[in-house]
Design an enzyme around this catalytic site. Structure first.
Site, PDB file in Angstrom:
ATOM      1  N   ASP A 104     -15.881   9.630   9.402  1.00 40.48           N
ATOM      2  CA  ASP A 104     -14.162   9.098   9.532  1.00 40.48           C
ATOM      3  C   ASP A 104     -13.019  10.047   9.256  1.00 40.48           C
ATOM      4  O   ASP A 104     -13.657  11.055   8.675  1.00 40.48           O
ATOM      5  CB  ASP A 104     -14.637   8.125   7.524  1.00 40.48           C
ATOM      6  CG  ASP A 104     -13.088   6.763   7.949  1.00 40.48           C
ATOM      7  OD1 ASP A 104     -13.881   5.911   7.940  1.00 40.48           O
ATOM      8  OD2 ASP A 104     -12.367   7.127   7.042  1.00 40.48           O
ATOM      9  N   ARG A 123       0.700  -1.140   0.094  1.00 37.79           N
ATOM     10  CA  ARG A 123       0.304   0.228  -0.031  1.00 37.79           C
ATOM     11  C   ARG A 123       0.725   0.903  -0.448  1.00 37.79           C
ATOM     12  O   ARG A 123       0.365   2.449  -0.618  1.00 37.79           O
ATOM     13  CB  ARG A 123      -0.616  -0.156   1.167  1.00 37.79           C
ATOM     14  CG  ARG A 123      -1.736  -0.848   1.085  1.00 37.79           C
ATOM     15  CD  ARG A 123      -2.696  -0.311   2.361  1.00 37.79           C
ATOM     16  NE  ARG A 123      -4.322  -1.960   2.522  1.00 37.79           N
ATOM     17  CZ  ARG A 123      -5.438  -1.718   2.984  1.00 37.79           C
ATOM     18  NH1 ARG A 123      -5.830  -1.068   3.653  1.00 37.79           N
ATOM     19  NH2 ARG A 123      -6.396  -2.629   3.131  1.00 37.79           N
TER      20      ARG A 123
HETATM   21  C1  LIG Z   1     -14.101  -1.665   7.020  1.00 37.45           C
HETATM   22  S1  LIG Z   1     -14.709   0.179   6.724  1.00 37.45           S
HETATM   23  C2  LIG Z   1     -16.173   0.543   7.769  1.00 37.45           C
HETATM   24  C3  LIG Z   1     -16.880   1.284   7.446  1.00 37.45           C
HETATM   25  C4  LIG Z   1     -18.699   0.737   7.903  1.00 37.45           C
HETATM   26  N1  LIG Z   1     -18.773   0.382   9.319  1.00 37.45           N
HETATM   27  C5  LIG Z   1     -19.583  -0.423   7.963  1.00 37.45           C
HETATM   28  O1  LIG Z   1     -18.885  -0.941   8.829  1.00 37.45           O
HETATM   29  O2  LIG Z   1     -19.314  -1.257   6.653  1.00 37.45           O
HETATM   30  C6  LIG Z   1     -13.877   0.816   8.081  1.00 37.45           C
HETATM   31  C7  LIG Z   1     -13.652   2.643   8.345  1.00 37.45           C
HETATM   32  O3  LIG Z   1     -12.740   3.046  10.014  1.00 37.45           O
HETATM   33  C8  LIG Z   1     -12.303   4.154   9.612  1.00 37.45           C
HETATM   34  N2  LIG Z   1     -11.205   4.496  10.498  1.00 37.45           N
HETATM   35  C9  LIG Z   1     -10.107   3.798  10.782  1.00 37.45           C
HETATM   36  N3  LIG Z   1      -9.666   3.645  12.322  1.00 37.45           N
HETATM   37  C10 LIG Z   1     -10.100   4.902  12.228  1.00 37.45           C
HETATM   38  C11 LIG Z   1     -10.036   6.538  13.149  1.00 37.45           C
HETATM   39  N4  LIG Z   1      -9.102   6.375  14.302  1.00 37.45           N
HETATM   40  N5  LIG Z   1     -10.611   7.182  12.974  1.00 37.45           N
HETATM   41  C12 LIG Z   1     -12.212   7.289  12.449  1.00 37.45           C
HETATM   42  N6  LIG Z   1     -12.012   6.181  11.602  1.00 37.45           N
HETATM   43  C13 LIG Z   1     -11.511   5.092  11.107  1.00 37.45           C
HETATM   44  C14 LIG Z   1     -11.516   4.167   8.373  1.00 37.45           C
HETATM   45  O4  LIG Z   1     -10.988   5.063   7.226  1.00 37.45           O
HETATM   46  C15 LIG Z   1     -12.229   3.033   7.451  1.00 37.45           C
HETATM   47  O5  LIG Z   1     -13.108   3.704   6.768  1.00 37.45           O
END
Ligand SMILES: C[S@@+](CC[C@H](N)C(=O)[O-])C[C@H]1O[C@@H](n2cnc3c(N)ncnc32)[C@H](O)[C@@H]1O
Length: 300
Positions: free
Chosen positions: A156, A48
């Site tokens: 996010d 990545r």
């Molecule tokens: C796998 S996606 C989940 C999306 C949705 N909640 C779902 O269940 O389909 C995880 C998301 O968490 C966000 N994320 C990761 N670390 C984070 C943080 N410290 N604060 C806010 N968002 C975060 C990532 O950018 C990503 O968009």
């Protein structure tokens, strides 16, 4: 003269990710975003980030680490975090949560909204917006009045996904899980798009808002929420980071508010007094008080 293409005989070998550089990257990702990246993910990290090294013409990962760990590299650090997060999502993912929300939470919230009370739902870690728009559709389909004081907030850490969610233009394949009647009702065709992309319509846009927010930092929102969906997010955090979140979520919820987590996530035992389990990874806030301020509640 054009640069040699990667893979061509004259292209320099792609840099290796040394153990030292991996340790620096995982430490930064943890400090900045709470991400827990185990050593087994080294290949993923390298794949990545190698694009970033090429783009920035960084000779090796040590030079890249020096950059992201310096004041001049703050923007690149944010890009690094975005590159390391996983944004997979889809509409009506883990649909049982939307059923619980509709059957158990929404009747009282719709009554409250009809009576003039504000209703607030938070999709924390909303990725490209599929989750908050699924929540919004569930609410409107259940009879939530469109003109009520209702908002679904999507946040996010990754500005790219927040911008995508705001633009709300979904290519056909991303809409695969949206039943036809909901597509017809809540999405508009995008003129001249040959791939069947659709844009979220005004009914969804009117009640949704999006912001960049790092969950391990301070939260600027003042009011409390009636439900928090934080699904498939804390799975990327280590246990202490998760443990610090639960009381903060409890404090951000109204009495009897709802918390929905992803299928492999659980509220940890020490925070169990704040939440009662009401289904698969679905919780209702108990009346247990969260201390006003303790170190465990503060952002990292
Ligand atoms: C796998 S996606 C989940 C999306 C949705 N909640 C779902 O269940 O389909 C995880 C998301 O968490 C966000 N994320 C990761 N670390 C984070 C943080 N410290 N604060 C806010 N968002 C975060 C990532 O950018 C990503 O968009």
């Amino acid at each position: 003269m054009r640069d040699p293409q990667p893979g061509s005989p004259s292209a320099p070998a792609p840099p290796e990710l040394t153990a030292t550089a991996l340790a620096r990257i995982t430490e930064l990702a943890h400090r900045e975003a709470g991400l827990h990246i185990p050593p087994a993910k080294a290949a993923m990290v390298r794949t990545r980030l190698i694009r970033r090294l090429r783009l920035l013409r960084c000779g090796d990962f040590d030079a890249y680490c020096d950059l992201v760990d310096s004041p001049a590299g703050r923007d690149e650090l944010a890009t690094m975090i975005s590159s390391l997060t996983t944004n997979v999502s889809h509409f009506f993912r883990e649909n049982h949560h939307f059923e619980v929300f509709r059957a158990k939470a929404l009747p009282a919230l719709i009554d409250a909204a009809r009576g003039g009370r504000r209703v607030r739902i938070w999709s924390a870690g909303c990725s490209n917006g599929q989750e908050p728009y699924s929540i919004a559709m569930t609410m409107l389909e259940a009879g939530m009045p469109r003109d009520a004081d209702v908002r679904v907030l999507g946040t996010d850490i990754d500005p790219n996904v927040v911008n995508f969610a705001k633009a709300a233009q979904y290519p056909g394949p991303m809409l695969a899980n949206v039943p036809d009647h909901l597509r017809d009702r809540y999405f508009d065709p995008i003129d001249a798009d040959p791939d069947g992309a659709l844009a979220a319509g005004s009914a969804l846009r009117d009640i949704t808002r999006f912001r960049v927010l790092n969950l391990i930092s301070a939260w600027p929102m003042r009011g409390q929420f009636d439900a928090i969906f934080c699904r498939n997010v804390v799975i990327y955090f280590d246990q202490p980071t998760q443990d610090r979140l639960w009381p903060r979520f409890a404090r951000a919820l109204n009495p009897d508010g709802w918390l929905f987590l992803g299928h492999s996530e659980r509220v940890s035992e020490h925070a169990g007094r704040f939440f009662r389990s009401v289904g698969i990874t679905a919780y209702e806030r108990t009346s247990a008080e969260v201390p006003a301020s303790t170190p465990e509640l503060e952002p990292q």
